[in-house]
Design a protein around this motif. Structure first.
Motif, PDB file in Angstrom:
ATOM      1  N   SER A  25       0.862  -1.180   0.000  1.00 34.17           N
ATOM      2  CA  SER A  25       0.000   0.000   0.000  1.00 34.17           C
ATOM      3  C   SER A  25       0.897   1.228   0.000  1.00 34.17           C
ATOM      4  CB  SER A  25      -0.927   0.002   1.223  1.00 34.17           C
ATOM      5  OG  SER A  25      -0.169   0.077   2.414  1.00 34.17           O
ATOM      6  N   HIS A  26       0.345   2.327  -0.464  1.00 27.32           N
ATOM      7  CA  HIS A  26       1.045   3.615  -0.437  1.00 27.32           C
ATOM      8  C   HIS A  26       0.646   4.299   0.864  1.00 27.32           C
ATOM      9  CE1 HIS A  26       2.334   3.992  -4.709  1.00 27.32           C
ATOM     10  NE2 HIS A  26       1.334   3.164  -4.914  1.00 27.32           N
ATOM     11  N   SER A  27       1.560   4.378   1.800  1.00 25.58           N
ATOM     12  CA  SER A  27       1.214   4.963   3.098  1.00 25.58           C
ATOM     13  C   SER A  27       0.785   6.419   2.973  1.00 25.58           C
ATOM     14  CB  SER A  27       2.382   4.822   4.071  1.00 25.58           C
ATOM     15  OG  SER A  27       3.526   5.457   3.553  1.00 25.58           O
ATOM     16  N   GLU A  28       1.293   7.113   1.967  1.00 25.57           N
ATOM     17  CA  GLU A  28       0.944   8.522   1.796  1.00 25.57           C
ATOM     18  C   GLU A  28      -0.236   8.728   0.842  1.00 25.57           C
ATOM     19  OE1 GLU A  28       4.527  10.581   0.748  1.00 25.57           O
ATOM     20  OE2 GLU A  28       5.470  10.106   2.667  1.00 25.57           O
ATOM     21  N   SER A  29      -0.702   7.648   0.207  1.00 25.57           N
ATOM     22  CA  SER A  29      -1.843   7.723  -0.719  1.00 25.57           C
ATOM     23  C   SER A  29      -2.724   6.499  -0.526  1.00 25.57           C
ATOM     24  CB  SER A  29      -1.361   7.780  -2.168  1.00 25.57           C
ATOM     25  OG  SER A  29      -0.554   8.901  -2.395  1.00 25.57           O
ATOM     26  N   PRO A  30      -3.434   6.419   0.617  1.00 25.42           N
ATOM     27  CA  PRO A  30      -4.231   5.228   0.882  1.00 25.42           C
ATOM     28  C   PRO A  30      -5.324   4.983  -0.161  1.00 25.42           C
ATOM     29  CG  PRO A  30      -4.557   6.890   2.586  1.00 25.42           C
ATOM     30  CD  PRO A  30      -3.492   7.392   1.687  1.00 25.42           C
ATOM     31  N   ASP A  31      -5.745   6.028  -0.866  1.00 25.74           N
ATOM     32  CA  ASP A  31      -6.772   5.861  -1.891  1.00 25.74           C
ATOM     33  C   ASP A  31      -6.262   5.071  -3.096  1.00 25.74           C
ATOM     34  OD1 ASP A  31      -5.119   8.163  -2.307  1.00 25.74           O
ATOM     35  OD2 ASP A  31      -6.477   8.829  -3.892  1.00 25.74           O
ATOM     36  N   ALA A  32      -4.944   4.849  -3.192  1.00 24.28           N
ATOM     37  CA  ALA A  32      -4.374   4.064  -4.293  1.00 24.28           C
ATOM     38  C   ALA A  32      -4.698   2.581  -4.143  1.00 24.28           C
ATOM     39  CB  ALA A  32      -2.867   4.273  -4.369  1.00 24.28           C
ATOM     40  N   GLY A  33      -5.103   2.165  -2.944  1.00 21.93           N
ATOM     41  CA  GLY A  33      -5.500   0.785  -2.723  1.00 21.93           C
ATOM     42  C   GLY A  33      -4.322  -0.166  -2.543  1.00 21.93           C
ATOM     43  N   ILE A  34      -4.656  -1.434  -2.409  1.00 23.15           N
ATOM     44  CA  ILE A  34      -3.664  -2.497  -2.267  1.00 23.15           C
ATOM     45  C   ILE A  34      -3.235  -2.904  -3.669  1.00 23.15           C
ATOM     46  CG2 ILE A  34      -3.213  -4.819  -1.378  1.00 23.15           C
ATOM     47  CD1 ILE A  34      -3.810  -2.762   0.810  1.00 23.15           C
ATOM     48  N   GLN A  35      -1.926  -2.996  -3.877  1.00 23.14           N
ATOM     49  CA  GLN A  35      -1.407  -3.260  -5.215  1.00 23.14           C
ATOM     50  C   GLN A  35      -0.369  -4.365  -5.195  1.00 23.14           C
ATOM     51  OE1 GLN A  35      -0.083   0.320  -7.193  1.00 23.14           O
ATOM     52  NE2 GLN A  35      -1.424   1.574  -5.937  1.00 23.14           N
ATOM     53  N   VAL A  36      -0.076  -4.877  -6.386  1.00 19.23           N
ATOM     54  CA  VAL A  36       1.048  -5.794  -6.585  1.00 19.23           C
ATOM     55  C   VAL A  36       2.126  -5.006  -7.317  1.00 19.23           C
ATOM     56  CG1 VAL A  36      -0.419  -7.849  -6.629  1.00 19.23           C
ATOM     57  CG2 VAL A  36       0.160  -6.707  -8.788  1.00 19.23           C
ATOM     58  N   PRO A  37       3.385  -5.447  -7.255  1.00 26.03           N
ATOM     59  CA  PRO A  37       4.435  -4.740  -8.003  1.00 26.03           C
ATOM     60  C   PRO A  37       4.068  -4.634  -9.489  1.00 26.03           C
ATOM     61  CG  PRO A  37       5.410  -6.304  -6.481  1.00 26.03           C
ATOM     62  CD  PRO A  37       3.929  -6.564  -6.474  1.00 26.03           C
ATOM     63  N   ALA A  38       4.292  -3.452 -10.031  1.00 26.47           N
ATOM     64  CA  ALA A  38       3.916  -3.189 -11.422  1.00 26.47           C
ATOM     65  C   ALA A  38       4.676  -1.969 -11.924  1.00 26.47           C
ATOM     66  CB  ALA A  38       2.411  -2.952 -11.522  1.00 26.47           C
ATOM     67  N   GLY A  39       4.705  -1.825 -13.229  1.00 22.41           N
ATOM     68  CA  GLY A  39       5.343  -0.650 -13.802  1.00 22.41           C
ATOM     69  C   GLY A  39       5.512  -0.789 -15.299  1.00 22.41           C
ATOM     70  N   GLY A  40       6.273   0.132 -15.842  1.00 23.31           N
ATOM     71  CA  GLY A  40       6.453   0.196 -17.283  1.00 23.31           C
ATOM     72  C   GLY A  40       7.493  -0.760 -17.823  1.00 23.31           C
ATOM     73  N   ILE A  41       7.305  -1.132 -19.082  1.00 25.17           N
ATOM     74  CA  ILE A  41       8.283  -1.924 -19.818  1.00 25.17           C
ATOM     75  C   ILE A  41       9.128  -0.937 -20.611  1.00 25.17           C
ATOM     76  CG2 ILE A  41       8.629  -3.682 -21.597  1.00 25.17           C
ATOM     77  CD1 ILE A  41       5.828  -4.778 -20.869  1.00 25.17           C
ATOM     78  N   GLU A  42      10.432  -0.995 -20.438  1.00 24.43           N
ATOM     79  CA  GLU A  42      11.342  -0.093 -21.152  1.00 24.43           C
ATOM     80  C   GLU A  42      11.423  -0.491 -22.624  1.00 24.43           C
ATOM     81  OE1 GLU A  42      12.732   2.517 -19.693  1.00 24.43           O
ATOM     82  OE2 GLU A  42      11.955   1.989 -17.705  1.00 24.43           O
ATOM     83  N   PRO A  43      11.705   0.465 -23.517  1.00 27.89           N
ATOM     84  CA  PRO A  43      11.843   0.124 -24.935  1.00 27.89           C
ATOM     85  C   PRO A  43      12.858  -1.003 -25.147  1.00 27.89           C
ATOM     86  CG  PRO A  43      11.835   2.497 -24.659  1.00 27.89           C
ATOM     87  CD  PRO A  43      11.897   1.902 -23.267  1.00 27.89           C
ATOM     88  N   GLY A  44      12.443  -2.046 -25.861  1.00 28.57           N
ATOM     89  CA  GLY A  44      13.311  -3.183 -26.147  1.00 28.57           C
ATOM     90  C   GLY A  44      13.435  -4.195 -25.020  1.00 28.57           C
ATOM     91  N   GLU A  45      12.815  -3.941 -23.876  1.00 29.18           N
ATOM     92  CA  GLU A  45      12.922  -4.841 -22.721  1.00 29.18           C
ATOM     93  C   GLU A  45      11.941  -6.006 -22.843  1.00 29.18           C
ATOM     94  OE1 GLU A  45      13.288  -4.265 -17.899  1.00 29.18           O
ATOM     95  OE2 GLU A  45      11.833  -3.013 -18.952  1.00 29.18           O
ATOM     96  N   ASP A  46      12.401  -7.183 -22.489  1.00 26.80           N
ATOM     97  CA  ASP A  46      11.543  -8.353 -22.433  1.00 26.80           C
ATOM     98  C   ASP A  46      10.532  -8.165 -21.293  1.00 26.80           C
ATOM     99  OD1 ASP A  46      11.000 -11.313 -22.963  1.00 26.80           O
ATOM    100  OD2 ASP A  46      11.451 -11.280 -20.812  1.00 26.80           O
ATOM    101  N   PRO A  47       9.229  -8.405 -21.521  1.00 25.84           N
ATOM    102  CA  PRO A  47       8.239  -8.195 -20.462  1.00 25.84           C
ATOM    103  C   PRO A  47       8.517  -8.987 -19.178  1.00 25.84           C
ATOM    104  CG  PRO A  47       7.145  -8.357 -22.569  1.00 25.84           C
ATOM    105  CD  PRO A  47       8.593  -8.719 -22.804  1.00 25.84           C
TER     106      PRO A  47
END
Length: 148
Positions: A25-47
């Motif tokens: 959870s984001h302690s400073e943004s509780p409205d963001a909810g419970i999440q799993v690790p996630a993010g962007g795929i860099e150009p040319g990066e294998d997912p």
């Protein structure tokens, strides 16, 4: 959606030997909810490599391995007053042994120390209902859990 370019993203369902799922959870943004690790795929990066990289960056630990690819979906997300189309790849990762029950880590969003966002990590029972994840993550994880 015509002409709209989807941003490539990954989400990682990280489990450990006892079957529990890593979330934060984001302690400073509780409205963001419970999440799993996630993010962007860099150009040319294998997912799959992106799923490991994002999990390591967000958690502060290394040694995660990809067990398998789970799903790929086009998802329209509304966050921070913006609507974006994501080409989201979902993976199941295995956690290394020895991770704590809970911890705080985060990542920087800019050049200043004040741009650091803390994440509070903990483990949840994957059979919990309701599953405390965003609806799209909960749906994909339930399918993964039911196939195991």
């Amino acid at each position: 959606m015509t002409g709209e370019v989807a941003r490539p993203k990954v989400s990682a369902f990280v489990t450990r030997a006892d079957g529990r799922l890593l979330v934060f959870s984001h302690s400073e943004s509780p409205d963001a909810g419970i999440q799993v690790p996630a993010g962007g795929i860099e150009p040319g990066e294998d997912p799959a490599a992106a799923a490991i990289r994002e999990t390591e960056e967000e958690s502060g630990f290394t040694g995660f391995t990809v067990e398998r690819f789970v799903d790929r979906r086009l998802i329209r997300e509304q966050r921070h007053g913006r609507t974006e189309l994501h080409d989201r790849w979902f993976f199941r990762l295995i956690a290394p042994d020895g991770l704590p029950e809970q911890w705080r880590h985060g990542e920087g969003t800019g050049p200043d120390a004040d741009d650091w966002i803390p994440f509070d990590f903990f483990w949840i029972d994957p059979d919990a209902e309701p599953l405390p994840l965003t609806p799209d993550h909960a749906e994909v994880f339930r399918r993964l859990r039911d196939q195991s």
